[in-house]
Design a protein around this motif. Structure first.
Motif, PDB file in Angstrom:
ATOM      1  N   ILE A   1       0.808  -1.223   0.000  1.00  0.00           N
ATOM      2  CA  ILE A   1       0.000   0.000   0.000  1.00  0.00           C
ATOM      3  C   ILE A   1       0.839   1.271   0.000  1.00  0.00           C
ATOM      4  O   ILE A   1       0.300   2.362   0.109  1.00  0.00           O
ATOM      5  N   SER A   2       2.144   1.144  -0.171  1.00  0.00           N
ATOM      6  CA  SER A   2       3.009   2.323  -0.105  1.00  0.00           C
ATOM      7  C   SER A   2       2.697   3.366  -1.174  1.00  0.00           C
ATOM      8  O   SER A   2       2.933   4.550  -0.969  1.00  0.00           O
ATOM      9  N   ALA A   3       2.148   2.973  -2.274  1.00  0.00           N
ATOM     10  CA  ALA A   3       1.832   3.916  -3.351  1.00  0.00           C
ATOM     11  C   ALA A   3       0.488   4.613  -3.167  1.00  0.00           C
ATOM     12  O   ALA A   3       0.163   5.535  -3.913  1.00  0.00           O
ATOM     13  N   LEU A   4      -0.276   4.191  -2.189  1.00  0.00           N
ATOM     14  CA  LEU A   4      -1.613   4.767  -2.031  1.00  0.00           C
ATOM     15  C   LEU A   4      -1.589   6.218  -1.565  1.00  0.00           C
ATOM     16  O   LEU A   4      -2.394   7.024  -2.032  1.00  0.00           O
ATOM     17  N   MET A   5      -0.710   6.550  -0.641  1.00  0.00           N
ATOM     18  CA  MET A   5      -0.721   7.903  -0.092  1.00  0.00           C
ATOM     19  C   MET A   5      -0.532   8.964  -1.175  1.00  0.00           C
ATOM     20  O   MET A   5      -1.340   9.901  -1.258  1.00  0.00           O
ATOM     21  N   PRO A   6       0.486   8.862  -2.032  1.00  0.00           N
ATOM     22  CA  PRO A   6       0.592   9.886  -3.082  1.00  0.00           C
ATOM     23  C   PRO A   6      -0.594   9.874  -4.060  1.00  0.00           C
ATOM     24  O   PRO A   6      -1.042  10.933  -4.510  1.00  0.00           O
TER      25      PRO A   6
ATOM     26  N   ALA B   1     -11.457   4.650  -4.845  1.00  0.00           N
ATOM     27  CA  ALA B   1     -10.111   4.060  -4.781  1.00  0.00           C
ATOM     28  C   ALA B   1      -9.830   3.513  -3.382  1.00  0.00           C
ATOM     29  O   ALA B   1      -9.220   2.446  -3.236  1.00  0.00           O
ATOM     30  N   TYR B   2     -10.305   4.227  -2.367  1.00  0.00           N
ATOM     31  CA  TYR B   2     -10.144   3.762  -0.987  1.00  0.00           C
ATOM     32  C   TYR B   2     -10.843   2.418  -0.788  1.00  0.00           C
ATOM     33  O   TYR B   2     -10.244   1.462  -0.284  1.00  0.00           O
ATOM     34  N   LEU B   3     -12.096   2.343  -1.197  1.00  0.00           N
ATOM     35  CA  LEU B   3     -12.861   1.104  -1.019  1.00  0.00           C
ATOM     36  C   LEU B   3     -12.242  -0.055  -1.796  1.00  0.00           C
ATOM     37  O   LEU B   3     -12.135  -1.167  -1.287  1.00  0.00           O
ATOM     38  N   ARG B   4     -11.805   0.208  -3.005  1.00  0.00           N
ATOM     39  CA  ARG B   4     -11.179  -0.837  -3.808  1.00  0.00           C
ATOM     40  C   ARG B   4      -9.851  -1.280  -3.169  1.00  0.00           C
ATOM     41  O   ARG B   4      -9.550  -2.474  -3.123  1.00  0.00           O
ATOM     42  N   SER B   5      -9.099  -0.339  -2.644  1.00  0.00           N
ATOM     43  CA  SER B   5      -7.820  -0.664  -2.002  1.00  0.00           C
ATOM     44  C   SER B   5      -8.019  -1.503  -0.746  1.00  0.00           C
ATOM     45  O   SER B   5      -7.261  -2.446  -0.494  1.00  0.00           O
ATOM     46  N   VAL B   6      -9.041  -1.170   0.030  1.00  0.00           N
ATOM     47  CA  VAL B   6      -9.348  -1.969   1.220  1.00  0.00           C
ATOM     48  C   VAL B   6      -9.691  -3.392   0.806  1.00  0.00           C
ATOM     49  O   VAL B   6      -9.213  -4.363   1.397  1.00  0.00           O
TER      50      VAL B   6
ATOM     51  N   ALA C   1      -6.166  -1.213   8.164  1.00  0.00           N
ATOM     52  CA  ALA C   1      -6.386   0.214   8.428  1.00  0.00           C
ATOM     53  C   ALA C   1      -5.279   1.094   7.860  1.00  0.00           C
ATOM     54  O   ALA C   1      -5.423   2.321   7.838  1.00  0.00           O
ATOM     55  N   GLN C   2      -4.212   0.502   7.348  1.00  0.00           N
ATOM     56  CA  GLN C   2      -3.166   1.314   6.734  1.00  0.00           C
ATOM     57  C   GLN C   2      -3.670   2.013   5.474  1.00  0.00           C
ATOM     58  O   GLN C   2      -3.165   3.060   5.096  1.00  0.00           O
ATOM     59  N   VAL C   3      -4.676   1.441   4.848  1.00  0.00           N
ATOM     60  CA  VAL C   3      -5.306   2.118   3.706  1.00  0.00           C
ATOM     61  C   VAL C   3      -5.990   3.394   4.206  1.00  0.00           C
ATOM     62  O   VAL C   3      -5.879   4.451   3.597  1.00  0.00           O
ATOM     63  N   ALA C   4      -6.668   3.284   5.341  1.00  0.00           N
ATOM     64  CA  ALA C   4      -7.310   4.464   5.938  1.00  0.00           C
ATOM     65  C   ALA C   4      -6.268   5.498   6.345  1.00  0.00           C
ATOM     66  O   ALA C   4      -6.519   6.703   6.263  1.00  0.00           O
ATOM     67  N   ALA C   5      -5.096   5.039   6.768  1.00  0.00           N
ATOM     68  CA  ALA C   5      -4.023   5.975   7.125  1.00  0.00           C
ATOM     69  C   ALA C   5      -3.576   6.774   5.911  1.00  0.00           C
ATOM     70  O   ALA C   5      -3.321   7.982   6.007  1.00  0.00           O
ATOM     71  N   SER C   6      -3.498   6.122   4.762  1.00  0.00           N
ATOM     72  CA  SER C   6      -3.147   6.838   3.531  1.00  0.00           C
ATOM     73  C   SER C   6      -4.210   7.868   3.176  1.00  0.00           C
ATOM     74  O   SER C   6      -3.902   8.994   2.780  1.00  0.00           O
TER      75      SER C   6
END
Length: 177
Positions: free
Chosen positions: A24-29, A46-51, A101-106
């Motif tokens: 998930i490192s690429a999610l934040m940018p 994108a958030y929902l799909r990433s989760v 929850a790291q997706v939510a952190a991004s």
């Protein structure tokens, strides 16, 4: 001596969390770019799909750790470390939700709400100290792992609620993925 058992179990979980975090490192940018462009609905999608994708990867990984903990500990350090097995299993329960929850952190960073992470971390630290103290007194060595598990899940759940409110995602929608 007991710290060694806890550290061994914690290290196994730490490796699993780091593998998931790499995904998930690429999610934040990406999330930040979407938010900067004003594409909030695309950010939510994108958030929902990433989760969903992270659950697809993390769930089997953590279930694997729970089921095979005794074999993993034996292969890694040999006989005599059976106390690390239950620690691994307990912490896997705690850090599955935390990893997801790291997706939510991004998303949290993208919407400029880092205070949500700080508040949830404070909740986790406070509860971890209190619960570990109480549970160690009540159950001995494994009380520390259970204190961490309960505190981490409560704090992480609280964090997810804060982020979902801020981005307008209902938890029900998340569970219907």
């Amino acid at each position: 001596n007991l710290v060694t058992f806890y550290q061994l179990g914690s290290s196994i979980i730490s490796y699993a969390v780091s593998v998931s975090t790499l995904l998930i490192s690429a999610l934040m940018p990406a999330f930040t770019e979407l938010e900067a462009r004003g594409d909030h609905s695309v950010l939510v999608e994108a958030y929902l799909r990433s989760v969903k994708y992270l659950v697809f990867v993390a769930m089997p990984l953590f279930i694997f750790l729970i089921v095979t903990a005794s074999k993993l500990v034996f292969i890694w350090v040999g006989m005599g470390y059976s106390k690390a097995v239950l620690v691994t299993q307990i912490l896997a329960i705690a850090f599955l939700l935390n990893t997801i929850a790291q997706v939510a952190a991004s998303a949290c960073v993208a919407i400029d709400k880092p205070q949500f992470m700080a508040t949830a971390s404070g909740v986790i630290v406070f509860l971890n100290i209190v619960l570990s103290f109480v549970l160690i007194k009540a159950f001995g060595f494994y009380g520390a792992a259970w204190g961490t598990a309960i505190a981490t899940n409560i704090g992480t759940g609280y964090f997810i609620i804060l982020v979902h409110r801020a981005i307008g995602v209902s938890s029900r929608k998340l569970f219907l993925l």
